[in-house]
Design a protein around this motif. Structure first.
Motif, PDB file in Angstrom:
ATOM      1  N   THR A   4      40.009  78.323  49.553  1.00 42.21           N
ATOM      2  CA  THR A   4      38.961  78.468  50.556  1.00 42.21           C
ATOM      3  C   THR A   4      38.262  79.792  50.302  1.00 42.21           C
ATOM      4  O   THR A   4      38.748  80.620  49.530  1.00 42.21           O
ATOM      5  N   THR A   5      37.151  79.994  50.953  1.00 42.72           N
ATOM      6  CA  THR A   5      36.425  81.250  50.824  1.00 42.72           C
ATOM      7  C   THR A   5      36.488  81.993  52.147  1.00 42.72           C
ATOM      8  O   THR A   5      36.152  81.439  53.195  1.00 42.72           O
ATOM      9  N   ILE A   6      36.966  83.224  52.077  1.00 40.76           N
ATOM     10  CA  ILE A   6      37.037  84.107  53.242  1.00 40.76           C
ATOM     11  C   ILE A   6      36.430  85.428  52.817  1.00 40.76           C
ATOM     12  O   ILE A   6      36.833  86.003  51.805  1.00 40.76           O
ATOM     13  N   ALA A   7      35.465  85.901  53.579  1.00 36.99           N
ATOM     14  CA  ALA A   7      34.822  87.185  53.293  1.00 36.99           C
ATOM     15  C   ALA A   7      34.293  87.214  51.851  1.00 36.99           C
ATOM     16  O   ALA A   7      34.525  88.166  51.115  1.00 36.99           O
ATOM     17  N   ASP A   8      33.613  86.153  51.460  1.00 35.71           N
ATOM     18  CA  ASP A   8      32.980  86.059  50.147  1.00 35.71           C
ATOM     19  C   ASP A   8      33.944  86.109  48.965  1.00 35.71           C
ATOM     20  O   ASP A   8      33.579  86.493  47.869  1.00 35.71           O
ATOM     21  N   ASP A  15      48.044  73.994  53.560  1.00 38.50           N
ATOM     22  CA  ASP A  15      47.318  73.055  54.417  1.00 38.50           C
ATOM     23  C   ASP A  15      46.996  73.611  55.803  1.00 38.50           C
ATOM     24  O   ASP A  15      46.114  73.102  56.483  1.00 38.50           O
ATOM     25  N   GLU A  16      47.719  74.649  56.230  1.00 37.60           N
ATOM     26  CA  GLU A  16      47.468  75.254  57.535  1.00 37.60           C
ATOM     27  C   GLU A  16      46.605  76.510  57.449  1.00 37.60           C
ATOM     28  O   GLU A  16      46.331  77.146  58.462  1.00 37.60           O
ATOM     29  N   GLY A  17      46.187  76.887  56.247  1.00 41.39           N
ATOM     30  CA  GLY A  17      45.315  78.043  56.081  1.00 41.39           C
ATOM     31  C   GLY A  17      46.026  79.354  55.793  1.00 41.39           C
ATOM     32  O   GLY A  17      45.380  80.398  55.706  1.00 41.39           O
ATOM     33  N   PHE A  18      47.352  79.320  55.610  1.00 43.46           N
ATOM     34  CA  PHE A  18      48.094  80.531  55.271  1.00 43.46           C
ATOM     35  C   PHE A  18      47.917  80.826  53.785  1.00 43.46           C
ATOM     36  O   PHE A  18      48.022  79.911  52.954  1.00 43.46           O
ATOM     37  N   TRP A  25      45.645  89.245  48.880  1.00 41.18           N
ATOM     38  CA  TRP A  25      45.438  89.884  50.178  1.00 41.18           C
ATOM     39  C   TRP A  25      45.189  91.384  50.017  1.00 41.18           C
ATOM     40  O   TRP A  25      45.762  92.027  49.140  1.00 41.18           O
ATOM     41  N   ASP A  26      44.332  91.931  50.875  1.00 40.69           N
ATOM     42  CA  ASP A  26      44.215  93.373  51.051  1.00 40.69           C
ATOM     43  C   ASP A  26      43.881  93.616  52.522  1.00 40.69           C
ATOM     44  O   ASP A  26      43.709  92.668  53.292  1.00 40.69           O
ATOM     45  N   GLU A  27      43.846  94.871  52.929  1.00 42.65           N
ATOM     46  CA  GLU A  27      43.668  95.158  54.358  1.00 42.65           C
ATOM     47  C   GLU A  27      42.319  94.699  54.889  1.00 42.65           C
ATOM     48  O   GLU A  27      42.222  94.309  56.053  1.00 42.65           O
ATOM     49  N   ASP A  28      41.284  94.716  54.070  1.00 43.44           N
ATOM     50  CA  ASP A  28      39.991  94.217  54.526  1.00 43.44           C
ATOM     51  C   ASP A  28      40.089  92.724  54.843  1.00 43.44           C
ATOM     52  O   ASP A  28      39.588  92.261  55.872  1.00 43.44           O
ATOM     53  N   LEU A  29      40.759  91.981  53.975  1.00 44.46           N
ATOM     54  CA  LEU A  29      40.956  90.556  54.238  1.00 44.46           C
ATOM     55  C   LEU A  29      41.806  90.371  55.493  1.00 44.46           C
ATOM     56  O   LEU A  29      41.534  89.481  56.309  1.00 44.46           O
ATOM     57  N   GLY A  30      42.816  91.212  55.682  1.00 49.14           N
ATOM     58  CA  GLY A  30      43.638  91.164  56.894  1.00 49.14           C
ATOM     59  C   GLY A  30      42.797  91.332  58.149  1.00 49.14           C
ATOM     60  O   GLY A  30      42.983  90.618  59.137  1.00 49.14           O
ATOM     61  N   ARG A  31      41.851  92.264  58.110  1.00 48.27           N
ATOM     62  CA  ARG A  31      40.954  92.455  59.271  1.00 48.27           C
ATOM     63  C   ARG A  31      40.120  91.202  59.522  1.00 48.27           C
ATOM     64  O   ARG A  31      39.915  90.799  60.666  1.00 48.27           O
ATOM     65  N   ARG A  32      39.647  90.573  58.446  1.00 51.52           N
ATOM     66  CA  ARG A  32      38.849  89.343  58.584  1.00 51.52           C
ATOM     67  C   ARG A  32      39.684  88.200  59.156  1.00 51.52           C
ATOM     68  O   ARG A  32      39.226  87.452  60.015  1.00 51.52           O
ATOM     69  N   LEU A  33      40.913  88.074  58.653  1.00 52.25           N
ATOM     70  CA  LEU A  33      41.796  87.016  59.159  1.00 52.25           C
ATOM     71  C   LEU A  33      42.112  87.245  60.637  1.00 52.25           C
ATOM     72  O   LEU A  33      42.126  86.294  61.426  1.00 52.25           O
ATOM     73  N   ALA A  34      42.359  88.493  61.004  1.00 53.13           N
ATOM     74  CA  ALA A  34      42.642  88.816  62.404  1.00 53.13           C
ATOM     75  C   ALA A  34      41.453  88.457  63.291  1.00 53.13           C
ATOM     76  O   ALA A  34      41.622  87.861  64.363  1.00 53.13           O
TER      77      ALA A  34
END
Length: 104
Positions: A4-8, A15-18, A25-34
């Protein structure tokens, strides 16, 4: 393995998006996921997330809420306040880790 695409950026997920690839992963992606699940991260949130990441790297599985509470020194009640309703699942999602065993 689905992607999937998250934050470009493209990331591998289950299947559940984990996230399924630890190093995507990095902290910027963590902020987006949150933000996607309505959590605004504070230093207290980061303490739990960083513990989960470090523990996963050592053990190869996502820590349970009991393990986070005991070893990270964050009371269970506080974890429920920081990550309402399903703290173990939400912490793992934001930390870019697999859902913990026993989590529905």
């Amino acid at each position: 393995m689905p992607v999937t695409t998250i934050a470009d950026r493209t990331v591998h997920v289950d299947d559940e998006g984990f996230l399924t690839v630890y190093d995507e992963w990095d902290e910027d992606l963590g902020r987006r996921l949150a933000a996607q699940i309505g959590v605004t991260l504070t230093d207290a949130h980061w303490k739990a997330i960083r513990f989960l990441r470090a523990d996963f790297r050592t053990r190869g599985e996502t820590a349970t809420i009991r393990r986070v509470s005991t070893l990270a020194g964050i009371p269970t009640k506080e974890l429920f306040t920081l990550f309402p309703k399903k703290p173990a699942k939400k912490m793992a999602y934001i930390a870019g880790l697999p859902k913990p065993h026993g989590c529905v």
